[in-house]
Design an enzyme around this catalytic site. Sequence first.
Site, PDB file in Angstrom:
ATOM      1  N   ARG A 139      18.185 -46.227 -26.733  1.00 37.57           N
ATOM      2  CA  ARG A 139      17.971 -44.793 -26.530  1.00 37.57           C
ATOM      3  C   ARG A 139      19.274 -44.087 -26.915  1.00 37.57           C
ATOM      4  O   ARG A 139      19.445 -43.666 -28.042  1.00 37.57           O
ATOM      5  CB  ARG A 139      17.571 -44.487 -25.089  1.00 37.57           C
ATOM      6  CG  ARG A 139      16.233 -45.083 -24.674  1.00 37.57           C
ATOM      7  CD  ARG A 139      15.765 -44.566 -23.326  1.00 37.57           C
ATOM      8  NE  ARG A 139      16.801 -44.634 -22.304  1.00 37.57           N
ATOM      9  CZ  ARG A 139      16.614 -44.396 -21.008  1.00 37.57           C
ATOM     10  NH1 ARG A 139      15.419 -44.063 -20.579  1.00 37.57           N
ATOM     11  NH2 ARG A 139      17.600 -44.497 -20.145  1.00 37.57           N
ATOM     12  N   LYS A 186      19.869 -36.793 -10.099  1.00 35.71           N
ATOM     13  CA  LYS A 186      19.132 -36.067 -11.138  1.00 35.71           C
ATOM     14  C   LYS A 186      17.684 -35.856 -10.709  1.00 35.71           C
ATOM     15  O   LYS A 186      17.209 -36.466  -9.749  1.00 35.71           O
ATOM     16  CB  LYS A 186      19.200 -36.843 -12.457  1.00 35.71           C
ATOM     17  CG  LYS A 186      18.690 -38.256 -12.389  1.00 35.71           C
ATOM     18  CD  LYS A 186      18.925 -38.989 -13.695  1.00 35.71           C
ATOM     19  CE  LYS A 186      18.418 -40.431 -13.588  1.00 35.71           C
ATOM     20  NZ  LYS A 186      18.486 -41.137 -14.872  1.00 35.71           N
ATOM     21  N   MET A 221      -7.543 -31.638  -6.405  1.00 35.04           N
ATOM     22  CA  MET A 221      -6.300 -30.870  -6.449  1.00 35.04           C
ATOM     23  C   MET A 221      -5.760 -30.585  -5.051  1.00 35.04           C
ATOM     24  O   MET A 221      -4.545 -30.639  -4.816  1.00 35.04           O
ATOM     25  CB  MET A 221      -6.521 -29.548  -7.186  1.00 35.04           C
ATOM     26  CG  MET A 221      -5.260 -28.714  -7.360  1.00 35.04           C
ATOM     27  SD  MET A 221      -5.583 -27.129  -8.173  1.00 35.04           S
ATOM     28  CE  MET A 221      -6.096 -27.671  -9.791  1.00 35.04           C
ATOM     29  N   TYR A 255     -15.727 -35.669  -6.952  1.00 27.10           N
ATOM     30  CA  TYR A 255     -15.981 -35.515  -8.386  1.00 27.10           C
ATOM     31  C   TYR A 255     -16.328 -36.854  -9.035  1.00 27.10           C
ATOM     32  O   TYR A 255     -15.708 -37.873  -8.757  1.00 27.10           O
ATOM     33  CB  TYR A 255     -14.739 -34.938  -9.072  1.00 27.10           C
ATOM     34  CG  TYR A 255     -14.457 -33.502  -8.717  1.00 27.10           C
ATOM     35  CD1 TYR A 255     -15.363 -32.491  -9.039  1.00 27.10           C
ATOM     36  CD2 TYR A 255     -13.273 -33.149  -8.081  1.00 27.10           C
ATOM     37  CE1 TYR A 255     -15.094 -31.169  -8.716  1.00 27.10           C
ATOM     38  CE2 TYR A 255     -12.987 -31.831  -7.761  1.00 27.10           C
ATOM     39  CZ  TYR A 255     -13.908 -30.844  -8.078  1.00 27.10           C
ATOM     40  OH  TYR A 255     -13.642 -29.530  -7.760  1.00 27.10           O
TER      41      TYR A 255
END
Length: 369
Positions: free
Chosen positions: A130, A32, A312, A258
């Site tokens: 769940r 998956k 990024m 940053y």
Amino acid sequence: MRTITIKPKAITHNLNQVKKLAPQSKVLAMVKSNAYGHGVAAVLPALTQADGIGVATFTEALEARQLGWNKTIGLVEGAFTADEWQQAIEHDISCVIHHVPQLTWALDNIPPVESATRVVWLKYNTGMNRLGFNAEGVMAAAKRLHEAGYQLILTTHFANADNRDHPLNALQIQRFTDVLNALRESISADIKGSLCNSAGTVNFSEHHHDWVRPGIILYGSSPVIDKSVQELDLQPAMSFSAQIIALQTVNANDAIGYGSRWVAQQDTRTALVSVGYGDGYPRVVSDDAYVSVIDSTNNQSYRCAVIGRVAMDMIVIDVSTVPEDAHLLDSQVLLWGDAPHIDEVAVHADTISYELLCRVTMRPRRIQA
């Protein structure tokens, strides 16, 4: 150049380790989420010795069929609609049934006798809370499905199998064992059982039952908290690399990136690497994060710290420990693979290897080794 290298031979090796751990059980290999980020098309040929594969959505199941997988496909969340149930029949997909609507679809539209959809993975909620019926509900559903001609596999999911000593494990095992025994005594001795995921396969050898359902272990990451990949003899199935695109020396007291989070304590030789969170490398790595820089002239590897904020498209690394005569420009930088292993990177990012693998984007070039 950002590059994801997939290693099918490693996946086959890891599958063989699972088969050694659970020699009496069939293996439903989880593919998956695009085979945990590795790519279904790249992974399926490495899993030919598995007895089946598990997927989360019908789209994933259909992709596997289109790629030529002709063994069992288990839809681990089951059909989402009545139409999907019909499609599962058409494409020979075996489904989990975990709530009443799915049970209704199965009883209203019974597959042909020879259909793989006649095999139902009946989900019992033993404590994960769940998916799944409670004990009373699973007994009632099993009776109705068996009377309708379905073959049943009772299944559940551990909440804490990575931690062998967690008290809920014993409770889940006992609940599962009790209901499986009751089903076999009151409905059919042929009802099968499937309890263990990757961590359960490692930690609970006495409870493997008829099917195990390995996922992360196939891709070379440890599924348990107290055993390393080396102890489990696993091989990483993915390596993630990029290149150094610039070099510079940062003066003492100057900051990088940053937020000016990292400040040089002394003049520091640095390198800029062409990769970032836009490729899937986590933005939130700690100051302990490192990469391996490989000198392209002699293949020598150097451990270098990641410094400053991951951006990024770029990260900055400290290359002060690399000999000054090393050829670094255009050199390969290993973000994860053999060293650092993805399990280490996950620790540095305060997450798990599953998430990192699934978050790798399609921007890096993909190749197979």
